[in-house]
Design a protein around this motif. Sequence first.
Motif, mmCIF file in Angstrom:
data_model
loop_
_atom_site.group_PDB
_atom_site.id
_atom_site.type_symbol
_atom_site.label_atom_id
_atom_site.label_comp_id
_atom_site.label_asym_id
_atom_site.label_seq_id
_atom_site.Cartn_x
_atom_site.Cartn_y
_atom_site.Cartn_z
ATOM 1 N N TRP A 124 6.505 -3.837 -9.166
ATOM 2 C CA TRP A 124 6.428 -5.113 -8.189
ATOM 3 C C TRP A 124 7.566 -6.232 -8.617
ATOM 4 C CZ3 TRP A 124 0.556 -6.690 -8.693
ATOM 5 C CH2 TRP A 124 -0.355 -6.027 -7.836
ATOM 6 N N ILE A 125 7.823 -6.466 -10.011
ATOM 7 C CA ILE A 125 9.062 -7.199 -10.199
ATOM 8 C C ILE A 125 10.119 -6.943 -9.773
ATOM 9 C CG2 ILE A 125 9.482 -6.174 -12.500
ATOM 10 C CD1 ILE A 125 9.033 -10.044 -11.689
ATOM 11 N N ASN A 126 10.452 -5.772 -9.410
ATOM 12 C CA ASN A 126 11.889 -5.270 -9.224
ATOM 13 C C ASN A 126 12.280 -5.851 -7.900
ATOM 14 O OD1 ASN A 126 11.970 -3.804 -11.444
ATOM 15 N ND2 ASN A 126 11.445 -1.919 -10.331
ATOM 16 N N THR A 127 11.310 -6.205 -6.991
ATOM 17 C CA THR A 127 11.748 -6.842 -5.591
ATOM 18 C C THR A 127 11.495 -8.282 -5.429
ATOM 19 O OG1 THR A 127 9.576 -6.156 -4.861
ATOM 20 C CG2 THR A 127 11.314 -5.001 -4.303
ATOM 21 N N ALA A 128 10.625 -8.943 -6.387
ATOM 22 C CA ALA A 128 10.468 -10.373 -6.462
ATOM 23 C C ALA A 128 11.391 -10.976 -7.307
ATOM 24 C CB ALA A 128 8.934 -10.640 -7.099
ATOM 25 N N PHE A 129 11.894 -10.296 -8.342
ATOM 26 C CA PHE A 129 12.740 -10.838 -9.186
ATOM 27 C C PHE A 129 14.326 -11.344 -8.544
ATOM 28 C CE2 PHE A 129 16.362 -10.904 -12.330
ATOM 29 C CZ PHE A 129 15.925 -11.904 -13.064
ATOM 30 N N PRO A 130 14.790 -10.314 -7.667
ATOM 31 C CA PRO A 130 15.974 -10.593 -6.928
ATOM 32 C C PRO A 130 15.769 -11.776 -5.898
ATOM 33 C CG PRO A 130 15.784 -8.295 -7.014
ATOM 34 C CD PRO A 130 14.300 -8.849 -7.455
ATOM 35 N N LEU A 151 5.769 -14.321 -3.865
ATOM 36 C CA LEU A 151 4.585 -13.735 -3.553
ATOM 37 C C LEU A 151 4.406 -12.707 -2.732
ATOM 38 C CD1 LEU A 151 1.926 -16.750 -3.899
ATOM 39 C CD2 LEU A 151 2.488 -15.216 -5.592
ATOM 40 N N TYR A 152 5.332 -12.967 -1.702
ATOM 41 C CA TYR A 152 5.466 -11.702 -0.549
ATOM 42 C C TYR A 152 6.103 -10.733 -1.199
ATOM 43 C CZ TYR A 152 7.408 -8.974 3.102
ATOM 44 O OH TYR A 152 7.751 -7.981 3.939
ATOM 45 N N PHE A 153 7.380 -10.957 -2.081
ATOM 46 C CA PHE A 153 8.228 -9.703 -2.404
ATOM 47 C C PHE A 153 7.465 -9.237 -3.668
ATOM 48 C CE2 PHE A 153 11.663 -11.634 0.411
ATOM 49 C CZ PHE A 153 11.919 -10.590 0.906
ATOM 50 N N LEU A 154 6.583 -9.810 -4.136
ATOM 51 C CA LEU A 154 5.955 -9.197 -5.390
ATOM 52 C C LEU A 154 4.973 -8.265 -5.092
ATOM 53 C CD1 LEU A 154 5.455 -9.613 -8.477
ATOM 54 C CD2 LEU A 154 3.640 -11.225 -7.991
ATOM 55 N N PRO A 156 2.884 -7.797 -1.042
ATOM 56 C CA PRO A 156 2.781 -7.208 0.245
ATOM 57 C C PRO A 156 4.160 -6.081 0.601
ATOM 58 C CG PRO A 156 1.933 -9.654 0.254
ATOM 59 C CD PRO A 156 2.517 -9.335 -1.143
ATOM 60 N N TYR A 157 5.210 -6.709 0.067
ATOM 61 C CA TYR A 157 6.379 -6.094 0.438
ATOM 62 C C TYR A 157 6.176 -4.718 -0.281
ATOM 63 C CZ TYR A 157 11.324 -4.990 0.373
ATOM 64 O OH TYR A 157 12.620 -4.538 0.638
ATOM 65 N N ASN A 158 5.846 -4.612 -1.650
ATOM 66 C CA ASN A 158 5.726 -3.245 -1.982
ATOM 67 C C ASN A 158 4.565 -2.316 -1.635
ATOM 68 O OD1 ASN A 158 7.742 -2.975 -4.616
ATOM 69 N ND2 ASN A 158 6.884 -5.123 -4.886
ATOM 70 N N LEU A 159 3.442 -3.069 -1.061
ATOM 71 C CA LEU A 159 2.545 -2.219 -0.358
ATOM 72 C C LEU A 159 3.101 -1.668 0.707
ATOM 73 C CD1 LEU A 159 -0.482 -1.717 -0.218
ATOM 74 C CD2 LEU A 159 -1.005 -3.481 0.975
ATOM 75 N N ALA A 160 3.762 -2.228 1.467
ATOM 76 C CA ALA A 160 4.548 -1.781 2.679
ATOM 77 C C ALA A 160 5.632 -0.784 2.613
ATOM 78 C CB ALA A 160 5.232 -3.009 3.472
ATOM 79 N N SER A 256 17.836 -6.324 -0.634
ATOM 80 C CA SER A 256 17.624 -7.203 0.593
ATOM 81 C C SER A 256 16.646 -8.243 0.285
ATOM 82 C CB SER A 256 16.989 -6.492 1.933
ATOM 83 O OG SER A 256 15.817 -5.926 1.577
ATOM 84 N N PRO A 257 15.850 -8.158 -0.685
ATOM 85 C CA PRO A 257 15.197 -9.381 -0.900
ATOM 86 C C PRO A 257 16.140 -10.836 -1.776
ATOM 87 C CG PRO A 257 14.057 -7.616 -1.736
ATOM 88 C CD PRO A 257 15.045 -7.253 -1.404
ATOM 89 N N ALA A 258 17.175 -10.217 -2.488
ATOM 90 C CA ALA A 258 18.017 -11.225 -3.093
ATOM 91 C C ALA A 258 19.054 -11.860 -1.830
ATOM 92 C CB ALA A 258 19.234 -10.582 -3.776
ATOM 93 N N VAL A 259 19.225 -10.963 -0.925
ATOM 94 C CA VAL A 259 20.009 -11.458 0.373
ATOM 95 C C VAL A 259 19.172 -12.323 1.227
ATOM 96 C CG1 VAL A 259 21.431 -10.814 2.541
ATOM 97 C CG2 VAL A 259 21.456 -9.160 0.451
#
Length: 395
Positions: A124-130, A151-154, A156-160, A256-259
Amino acid sequence: MTYPALAMLGLAVAILIALLAWGYVRLRGRRLPSNAAAAMIAAFVIVAALTAIFDNLMIRLDLFSYPPELLAGWRIGLAPIEDFSYPLAGVIALPVIWSAIERASAQRRADFQQVVWASRPVSWINTAFPFGATYLLTTREIDWVLVVGVLYFLIPYNLAMYGINDVFDYASDIANPRKGGIEGALLAPRLHRPLLIAVAITNIPLLVWLATAGGPAAWGAVAVSAFAVVAYSAPRLRFKERPVLDSVTSSAHFVSPAVVGLALADAQVGLGALVTLVAFFLWGMAAHAFGAIQDVLPDRKAGIGSIATALGARRTARFALTLWVIAGLAMLLTPWPGPLAAVLAVPYVLNGASYWNVTDESSARVNVAWRRFIWMNYVSGFLSTLILILVWTSS
């Protein structure tokens, strides 16, 4: 949106979730434990104390600030009172949710566990952190966009991202011994449709909200991020079965989360930031390619193409190691203290170096290094945070 309004919204959502979970418990003819209230109060006191300590410490170090006009004005030390709404919301909702899960049937608990595993909590943290890092470094403020985006990138994003993959990869996952734990769920077919519905419900509203929080750049960044998530696994597109494009798309999942964070913060991307994003992208491609090696034999047996099935285990390992080296060297071209991040590539190179001559027949052995890779990301994340703090304090 002001911080008091955001705090009230968060508390309202937590209370609603708690009421729904409590209602479920009551319908099952059960009650909450007699000591539930005392336990919740004790938990809030502990978490609030930790919030006060670390909030005051970070504000004192000038890691972030709050626009005074958006605050209620009450503080505990330097920490605004609104910051204590987050632990309060967690203490209100989480124990009741846990109680509801605990009192559900064994089958429902097993189903819930499968859905959670499908989202890969360890990642989870790998997408929320950027997202959080780029947005916070640009705005230097904690606002509702930051909170909702993290919260989204932590979750829901990973669930998708991982859930869609588990649904459409079920046929091949059955034959893959890695599935069924932290490396991916073996999602029962009866859960496929409910999971896709859950993905739509948890993702679409937040994606629209995040896109509308910014201008055209944010719309484009959010659209590309969402498309990459779907295109990787969904039928017909199936980018994961298109060699090299699979690694490119997988890397986009993390870059893309960082962008999106930069776009929502309306950042002016300089050469240093651009080089950092390129290095991060190369790191992501290397990570995907290296991870694909361990599945060469199961993927070929299932008729699934990948960068590893196309290039073979040996050339894929060398490709991944080369990209990690280039990513590290690229960070040497960034402004200080960016070059410190070049060192972060070294553990990944060392972790994979012993597989320089790996064969297709021995490709499953790479799983040992892959499991180390998963936990190495936490160390790299910690060190990256320290570097970001240096960037913050030096600018």
